[in-house]
Design an enzyme around this catalytic site. Structure first.
Site, PDB file in Angstrom:
ATOM      1  N   LYS A  76      87.907  -3.951   6.851  1.00 28.82           N
ATOM      2  CA  LYS A  76      87.472  -5.237   5.797  1.00 28.82           C
ATOM      3  C   LYS A  76      89.111  -5.654   5.652  1.00 28.82           C
ATOM      4  O   LYS A  76      89.821  -4.853   4.398  1.00 28.82           O
ATOM      5  CB  LYS A  76      86.246  -5.763   5.054  1.00 28.82           C
ATOM      6  CG  LYS A  76      86.211  -6.878   4.150  1.00 28.82           C
ATOM      7  CD  LYS A  76      85.167  -7.033   4.015  1.00 28.82           C
ATOM      8  CE  LYS A  76      84.553  -7.515   2.894  1.00 28.82           C
ATOM      9  NZ  LYS A  76      82.931  -7.650   2.412  1.00 28.82           N
ATOM     10  N   SER A 151      79.352 -11.193   2.949  1.00 27.02           N
ATOM     11  CA  SER A 151      80.768 -11.472   3.325  1.00 27.02           C
ATOM     12  C   SER A 151      81.586 -10.406   4.159  1.00 27.02           C
ATOM     13  O   SER A 151      83.028 -10.888   4.538  1.00 27.02           O
ATOM     14  CB  SER A 151      81.915 -11.152   2.004  1.00 27.02           C
ATOM     15  OG  SER A 151      82.233 -10.078   1.279  1.00 27.02           O
ATOM     16  N   SER A 175      77.358  -7.948   0.758  1.00 26.08           N
ATOM     17  CA  SER A 175      77.771  -8.370   1.616  1.00 26.08           C
ATOM     18  C   SER A 175      77.856  -6.814   3.177  1.00 26.08           C
ATOM     19  O   SER A 175      77.922  -7.675   3.463  1.00 26.08           O
ATOM     20  CB  SER A 175      79.044  -7.984   0.963  1.00 26.08           C
ATOM     21  OG  SER A 175      79.187  -9.669   0.661  1.00 26.08           O
TER      22      SER A 175
HETATM   23  N1  GLN Z   1      76.452 -13.271  -1.192  1.00 25.66           N
HETATM   24  C1  GLN Z   1      76.705 -12.671  -2.546  1.00 25.66           C
HETATM   25  C2  GLN Z   1      78.020 -13.614  -3.551  1.00 25.66           C
HETATM   26  O1  GLN Z   1      78.595 -14.274  -2.801  1.00 25.66           O
HETATM   27  C3  GLN Z   1      77.291 -11.460  -2.190  1.00 25.66           C
HETATM   28  C4  GLN Z   1      78.705 -11.066  -1.784  1.00 25.66           C
HETATM   29  C5  GLN Z   1      79.478  -9.430  -1.810  1.00 25.66           C
HETATM   30  O2  GLN Z   1      78.282  -8.439  -1.897  1.00 25.66           O
HETATM   31  N2  GLN Z   1      79.927  -9.468  -1.483  1.00 25.66           N
HETATM   32  O3  GLN Z   1      78.156 -13.401  -4.205  1.00 25.66           O
END
Ligand code: GLN
Length: 487
Positions: A76, A151, A175
């Protein structure tokens, strides 16, 4: 070659069926030929990858190989890579080339893995659909009209499209698990503190955790063996010894106590998705696990608590992006104030700005007690709910998401609808627990995931349950129909 698991590829390398250079070349060629459909990579340095592969072939020849030597792994684009851009999906870091490797990257290098490329992601890891990236949305390989989840959507799509045998992701509120579920792969968010955060761009520091994303639980175990461990450079990194996660994979499930939180099976769960989860639980029961109902009574407070705590921490973490030291700088600033405002106005996207505003508000002197402090108290209640359940059961199970992947654009104008995507995953981060998503079936041709939640540092158990499930089912071997080269 590209449809094999990490474990199979490692065997192939050891048996001299192919070299790491050949293997790496074949994945690079697939990325070049096919990734315009998915947009899962935002940085590929072919020459660097091939030179990693050459070094790995020498190690293999010298008989000095680890389980990952010569295996291409995608990371990532949140992990700092020395000499290679680390954008975090943001215009703010579009020009940022770190002078050092994140600890996670260093550990993969030490093991001899090949750095295949950097994967697309929601900007600063904020999102559940991978639509907020400065580099454009990622598309789901199962159906390119659908989101891959976020994400870590680039990592999930890359593995699902067989562009990488395995990848890393990060999970602040879901995510790793949510995109793994949407793309039909296996993903593990370890216990908070299990994997070093040094060199991982910070979103919400008390929640962020890196983990593996791959085709199988066994592959996740192999990756976690390399990723986990104490790092003196990260004050929140745990000193708990790291077991070999592969040795307990086959343990029988007889007598395992699985708890189903009643709050995860009620209103809001898509009926067909619920049916896939029920079928998965019956398979675990058939192997001797005992399933009972448990309760997480504060579940309804997880989204409100998370969406105070995560933005609050994000607002302080993102204060460092000011156009002075590194990253984007607005053109021709007239004074310092102009430099700060225009740099941040132009460098950040809408969702990031929304979080900074909410977080700054929640932390401001007049509201700190009412919002941030209250959210931290709720966080404690949520954690206590889990601790109470784990007095009765060994593992908690339920759906990873309320339903399968949704259409691109369907929720991008409705932040609340987007935030609801993480209703089953957020609490795990608030409590610091390990959580995993395992492919559990298809709903209208799209994958859904079974979520497994364990006690602190009980990753081995989650991997064991997931592996036994994968021994008896083939959901993790299903491939998207239009992914070229899938069997
Ligand atoms: N969808 C959640 C957010 O937008 C979690 C994102 C994540 O785990 N980085 O904060």
């Amino acid at each position: 070659m590209h449809d094999k698991t990490v474990a199979e590829l490692a065997q192939g390398l050891r048996d001299r069926q192919f070299t790491s250079v050949e293997l790496t070349r074949s994945f690079l060629d697939r990325i070049a030929a096919l990734d315009n459909r998915y947009n899962s990579f935002i940085g590929v340095d072919e020459a660097a990858a091939l030179s990693d592969a050459q070094a790995a072939d020498q190690r293999l020849a010298a008989g000095d190989a680890t389980a990952l030597t010569g295996i291409p792994v995608a990371h990532k684009d949140i992990f700092c890579t020395a000499g290679m851009r680390t954008s975090c999906g943001s215009r703010m870091l579009d020009n940022f080339v770190p002078p050092y490797d994140a600890t996670l990257i260093r550990r993969f290098r030490r093991a001899g893995a090949v750095l295949l490329g950097k994967t697309n992601m929601d900007e600063f890891a904020m999102g559940s659909s991978n639509e907020t990236s400065y580099y454009g949305a990622v598309r789901n390989p199962w159906n390119t009209d659908l989101v891959p989840g976020g994400s870590s959507g680039g990592s999930a799509a890359a593995v699902a499209a067989l562009l990488a045998p395995a990848a890393t992701g990060t999970d602040t509120g879901g995510s790793i698990r949510q995109p793994a579920a949407f793309c039909g792969i296996t993903g593990l968010k370890p216990t908070y503190g299990r994997v070093s955060r040094l060199g991982m761009v910070a979103f919400a520091s008390s929640l962020d955790q890196a983990g593996p994303m791959a085709h199988s639980a066994r592959d996740c175990a192999v990756l976690l063996n390399t990723m986990a461990g104490h790092d003196s450079g990260d004050a929140t990194s745990s000193e708990m010894p790291v077991p070999d996660y592969t040795v307990t994979l086959d343990q029988p499930l007889r007598g395992l106590r699985i708890g189903l939180p009643q709050e995860y099976f009620g209103e809001g769960l898509d009926v067909a998705t619920g049916a896939r989860i029920d079928a998965a639980l019956r398979e675990l029961e058939a192997q001797g696990a005992m399933v009972s109902e448990v309760s997480l009574p504060h579940s309804h407070l997880t989204i409100p608590a998370y969406y105070v705590i995560a933005p609050a921490e994000a607002s302080t973490n993102l204060a460092r992006f000011d156009g002075v030291r590194y990253g984007y700088r607005c053109p021709d600033p007239v004074d310092l104030h102009d430099l700060y405002t225009r740099t941040r106005e132009q460098g950040f996207g809408d969702e990031v700005k929304r979080r900074i505003l909410v977080g700054t508000y929640a932390l401001s002197a007049g509201y700190y007690e009412a919002y941030y402090k209250k959210a931290q108290q709720v966080r404690r209640l949520i954690k206590q709910d889990f601790m109470r359940c784990f007095e009765q059961v060994d593992v908690i199970a339920g759906p990873t998401t309320p339903g399968p992947a949704f259409a691109l654009g369907a929720k991008s104008d409705d932040p609340i609808a987007m935030y609801l995507e993480d209703v089953y995953t957020l609490a795990v981060n608030l409590a610091g627990l390990p959580g995993m998503s395992v492919p559990a079936g298809l709903v209208d041709g799209s994958p859904v995931g079974l979520q497994l939640i364990g006690r602190h540092f009980d990753e081995a158990r989650l991997l064991n349950v997931a592996h036994r499930f994968q021994q008896a089912t083939d959901w993790h071997r299903r491939r998207p129909a239009d992914v070229e080269g899938a069997q």
